[in-house]
Design an enzyme around this catalytic site. Structure first.
Site, PDB file in Angstrom:
ATOM      1  N   LYS A  28       5.227 -36.408 -25.995  1.00 39.37           N
ATOM      2  CA  LYS A  28       4.447 -37.640 -26.183  1.00 39.37           C
ATOM      3  C   LYS A  28       3.562 -37.548 -27.429  1.00 39.37           C
ATOM      4  O   LYS A  28       3.326 -38.552 -28.110  1.00 39.37           O
ATOM      5  CB  LYS A  28       3.618 -37.932 -24.937  1.00 39.37           C
ATOM      6  CG  LYS A  28       4.453 -38.488 -23.788  1.00 39.37           C
ATOM      7  CD  LYS A  28       3.587 -38.840 -22.596  1.00 39.37           C
ATOM      8  CE  LYS A  28       4.368 -39.631 -21.552  1.00 39.37           C
ATOM      9  NZ  LYS A  28       5.543 -38.918 -21.056  1.00 39.37           N
TER      10      LYS A  28
ATOM     11  N   GLU B 233      -5.468 -40.836 -23.958  1.00 37.46           N
ATOM     12  CA  GLU B 233      -5.345 -42.142 -24.609  1.00 37.46           C
ATOM     13  C   GLU B 233      -6.368 -43.116 -24.042  1.00 37.46           C
ATOM     14  O   GLU B 233      -6.820 -42.972 -22.894  1.00 37.46           O
ATOM     15  CB  GLU B 233      -3.945 -42.723 -24.411  1.00 37.46           C
ATOM     16  CG  GLU B 233      -2.854 -42.013 -25.172  1.00 37.46           C
ATOM     17  CD  GLU B 233      -1.502 -42.662 -25.014  1.00 37.46           C
ATOM     18  OE1 GLU B 233      -0.621 -42.359 -25.844  1.00 37.46           O
ATOM     19  OE2 GLU B 233      -1.319 -43.462 -24.075  1.00 37.46           O
TER      20      GLU B 233
ATOM     21  N   HIS C  10       1.634 -45.543 -10.969  1.00 38.95           N
ATOM     22  CA  HIS C  10       2.388 -45.528 -12.222  1.00 38.95           C
ATOM     23  C   HIS C  10       3.897 -45.488 -12.007  1.00 38.95           C
ATOM     24  O   HIS C  10       4.655 -45.207 -12.933  1.00 38.95           O
ATOM     25  CB  HIS C  10       1.969 -44.348 -13.113  1.00 38.95           C
ATOM     26  CG  HIS C  10       0.489 -44.268 -13.348  1.00 38.95           C
ATOM     27  ND1 HIS C  10      -0.196 -45.189 -14.110  1.00 38.95           N
ATOM     28  CD2 HIS C  10      -0.442 -43.403 -12.865  1.00 38.95           C
ATOM     29  CE1 HIS C  10      -1.480 -44.879 -14.120  1.00 38.95           C
ATOM     30  NE2 HIS C  10      -1.657 -43.808 -13.372  1.00 38.95           N
TER      31      HIS C  10
ATOM     32  N   ARG D   7      17.392 -41.839 -22.000  1.00 39.21           N
ATOM     33  CA  ARG D   7      18.402 -41.864 -20.948  1.00 39.21           C
ATOM     34  C   ARG D   7      18.563 -43.295 -20.471  1.00 39.21           C
ATOM     35  O   ARG D   7      17.858 -44.198 -20.925  1.00 39.21           O
ATOM     36  CB  ARG D   7      17.961 -40.992 -19.776  1.00 39.21           C
ATOM     37  CG  ARG D   7      16.565 -41.372 -19.260  1.00 39.21           C
ATOM     38  CD  ARG D   7      16.187 -40.699 -17.975  1.00 39.21           C
ATOM     39  NE  ARG D   7      14.785 -40.822 -17.640  1.00 39.21           N
ATOM     40  CZ  ARG D   7      14.223 -41.880 -17.093  1.00 39.21           C
ATOM     41  NH1 ARG D   7      14.975 -42.957 -16.832  1.00 39.21           N
ATOM     42  NH2 ARG D   7      12.942 -41.914 -16.809  1.00 39.21           N
TER      43      ARG D   7
END
Length: 673
Positions: A116, A200, A235, A292
């Site tokens: 990430k 973040e 999430h 994917r």
């Protein structure tokens, strides 16, 4: 050319890949763990090989064994599905080294997008918008805390190699940071063997919008429009729809950004670029790229008319993309609902066990599509994701798609496991969802409405349970039951107590029932309050017809009821008009009260395992003082961590298990006094 394909996965995605491979004339090979030996996907494949014991590390993550099976079965390609090894660059390299086609992107792209932090740097250089945050290598907890403070709370802690909500924590205030950081790192280490995180800015009114992209080996790229995946809990996506409700200017812009992201890493095959869309600023930001096929890919297939697995296989064998960007159009609207074995009324704790009774909606090509890897009688295991099925629907517009979704959800009937079916229906009927006015906080914001329980069962279903049980006793020649005296016209009447419960009812209900047999095969059924002996409802001239082994048509002087049912000893399950399972237990002694005197499930001093699990951390020891709301135990089940907190102030009387131990459901872990 791919002439034989090994699917390095299980469940519904293995079934999905096998269907398309067969359509293309490609032979298929399944791999299975010991507990998957008799699974649906195994029976669908042309060949199947044992890959190892149930735990994923010894089976579906055993790359060496999978490569060995591919060689032994003469497979020219491996499709990884999603999850497991699908985004494992080392596995993709092993395939290439062994001259086996990996149906997926280049390993360099997997590695770059799998990090990430690195991917954010690449996206910034490619002029793809990114969320403000810290993506560096320094993982010192105090340094990360200072970075969070400089970004400004609330912040989001995310595993560098994360996905599916694992290793992710929202932190709203400074005092919660270190506990959340420790938990995120621990979960990330177990899921991805890497505990690095990034920090973040947490966008407070976000929508989760992702774009399906494809590339080939000839430098061609397209996007197949976007999906809105904002209905989430922990999430993890619950309901997805395509397209989103953004305007065409934004659609073209976000699609172009997604293609730029793919080009920046030399991508080919299927991928999904995930963006967070800020409803306040109307700006979108890159979150990550899933290298994917996505779980929710069918809704994009429904609105484009394309088969993404076929595209994957064609690209993998060197063909150009089947269509250009100009040839791709949006047709109608599609919604997917993920049906899980979990208990929404108990903090969505995952369930496991046998799928004792399973009825699905009827498939309609192009309108209702069922993606499932299980059948009636199969088990949902603690070792894998608790998904039962995906329901995918299409309509000419969003309103039509929602209508089809709700009708199809009503046609599911499940016994043996808890499910989120009623929760899905409640979500899809909520005014904000119907208007399309929601963000990723939808479930948390409306939790009280979405999880509202009721206090009664409609009388017609009580009557249905009684008649269903009588029908089965009359069929049974060797009755061993408290209702064995139920014979039409054998007694003039029969009295018994009926206990009723359902997942969405917040208490156990009791009824006194009287059945009279006036003759001519008819019954009069009276339902009473057992404590007051007052009549609640009376049904006269009741008759029935068994339409199948598990379906009954019941008529009375005032209505007709058609229902599925299941008899389990003294228990009967019937289904209401929405497909909810209603459980009834029969007792023929009006005086005897068989309710348990044990109330330890409600005792705030007792902390038990709510499901089979592994103890990650016991935060207390004997003699410790605890306060209400204090985290007592952290456990792991179905790949996710769950925290059990104290319900009251007290002192730890006993601790029965240690960190790392496996605990069966219902076992006492900690006792307070």
């Amino acid at each position: 050319m791919i002439n034989k394909l090994l699917i390095a996965n299980r469940g519904e995605i293995a079934c999905r890949v096998i269907r398309t491979a067969k359509k293309m004339g490609i032979k298929t090979v399944a791999i299975y763990s010991d507990i998957d030996r008799d699974s649906k996907f195994v029976s669908m494949a042309d060949q199947a090989y044992r890959v190892g014991p149930a735990p994923s590390l010894q089976s579906y993550l055993n790359s060496q064994k999978i490569i060995e099976i591919a060689h032994d079965s003469n497979c020219s390609a491996i499709h990884p599905g999603f999850g497991f090894l699908s985004e494992n660059a080392d596995f993709a390299d092993e395939c290439t080294t062994n001259k086996i086609i990996f149906v997926g992107p280049p390993t360099d792209a997997i590695r770059k997008m799998g990090s990430k932090s690195e991917s954010k740097i690449i996206m910034t250089n490619a002029k793809v918008p990114v969320v403000p945050g810290y993506h560096g290598e320094n993982q010192d907890k105090d340094y990360l805390f200072e970075q969070a403070r400089s970004i400004g709370f609330p912040v989001l802690i995310k595993a560098v190699l994360g996905g599916g909500g694992k290793g992710m924590r929202i932190v709203t205030k400074e005092s919660e940071f270190f506990e959340a950081l420790e938990s995120a790192k621990r979960e990330s280490l177990k899921a991805f063997k890497d505990d690095r995180v990034l920090i973040e800015k947490y966008i407070q009114k976000p929508r989760h919008i992702e774009v399906q992209v494809f590339g080939d080996h000839h430098g061609n790229y397209v996007h197949l429009f976007e999906r809105d995946c904002s209905i989430q809990r922990r999430h993890q996506k619950v309901i997805e729809e395509a397209p989103s409700n953004i305007n065409w200017d934004l659609r073209n812009s976000i699609g172009s950004s997604a293609v730029d992201a793919a080009k920046a890493v030399g991508y080919y095959n299927a991928g999904t670029v995930e963006f967070i869309f800020d409803l306040i600023s109307n700006q979108y930001y890159f979150m990550e790229m899933n290298t994917r096929l996505q779980v929710e890919h069918p809704i994009s297939e429904m609105i484009t008319g394309e088969d993404f697995v076929e595209w994957q296989l064609r690209v993998a064998q060197g063909e150009k993309l089947p269509k250009t960007q100009d040839q791709l159009k949006i047709r109608g609207h599609s919604i997917e609902a993920r049906i899980y074995s979990e208990d929404p009324y108990n903090n969505f704790l995952p369930g496991n066990g046998n799928l004792e009774f399973f009825r699905e909606p009827k498939e309609e090509p192009g309108v209702i599509r069922l993606e499932s890897g299980v059948r009636e009688g199969d088990d949902i295991s603690i070792f894998y994701d608790p998904m039962i099925a995906k329901l995918v629907v299409w309509g000419k517009d969003r309103s039509a798609a929602i209508g089809t979704l709700n009708k199809a959800l009503n046609d599911y009937k499940v016994v043996g496991l808890p499910t989120n079916l009623r929760f899905l229906r409640t979500c899809s009927q909520h005014p904000d969802f119907l208007k399309g006015e929601y963000d990723t906080g939808f479930i948390e914001k409306h939790k009280k409405d979405l999880l509202q329980q009721v206090t009664k069962i409609e009388n017609q279903y009580i009557m249905s349970a009684v008649v269903s049980k009588i029908s089965q006793n009359l069929k049974n020649t060797k009755l061993h039951s408290t209702l064995q005296n139920f014979r039409l016209n054998h007694h003039k009447s029969e009295n018994f107590i009926l206990k009723a419960s359902a997942a969405f009812i917040n208490t156990e209900l009791k009824y006194e029932v009287n059945v009279e047999y006036p003759g001519n095969g008819l019954m009069n059924i009276t339902i009473k309050n057992p404590s007051k002996h007052t009549v609640i409802k009376r049904f006269e001239n009741v008759a029935y017809t068994l339409t199948t082994e598990s379906q009954i048509n019941i008529t009375s002087s005032e209505n007709t009821v058609n229902t599925d049912f299941l008899i389990r000893g003294e228990d009967c399950v019937v289904f209401n008009e929405f497909g909810d399972a209603l459980h009834f237990t029969f007792e023929n002694n009006l005086v005897e009260n068989r309710s348990s005197t044990s109330n330890d499930t409600q005792d705030p001093n007792i902390i038990k395992a709510p499901m089979p699990c592994t103890l990650v951390k016991v935060n207390v020891k004997q003699g410790d003082k605890v306060s209400a709301g204090q985290p007592i135990v952290i456990l792991e089940a179905m790949k996710m961590e769950h925290v059990i907190k104290a319900k009251k102030d007290g002192v730890v009387k006993a601790v029965k298990f240690r960190d790392g131990e496996f605990v069966q459901a219902g076992k006492l872990i900690v006792e307070l006094e």
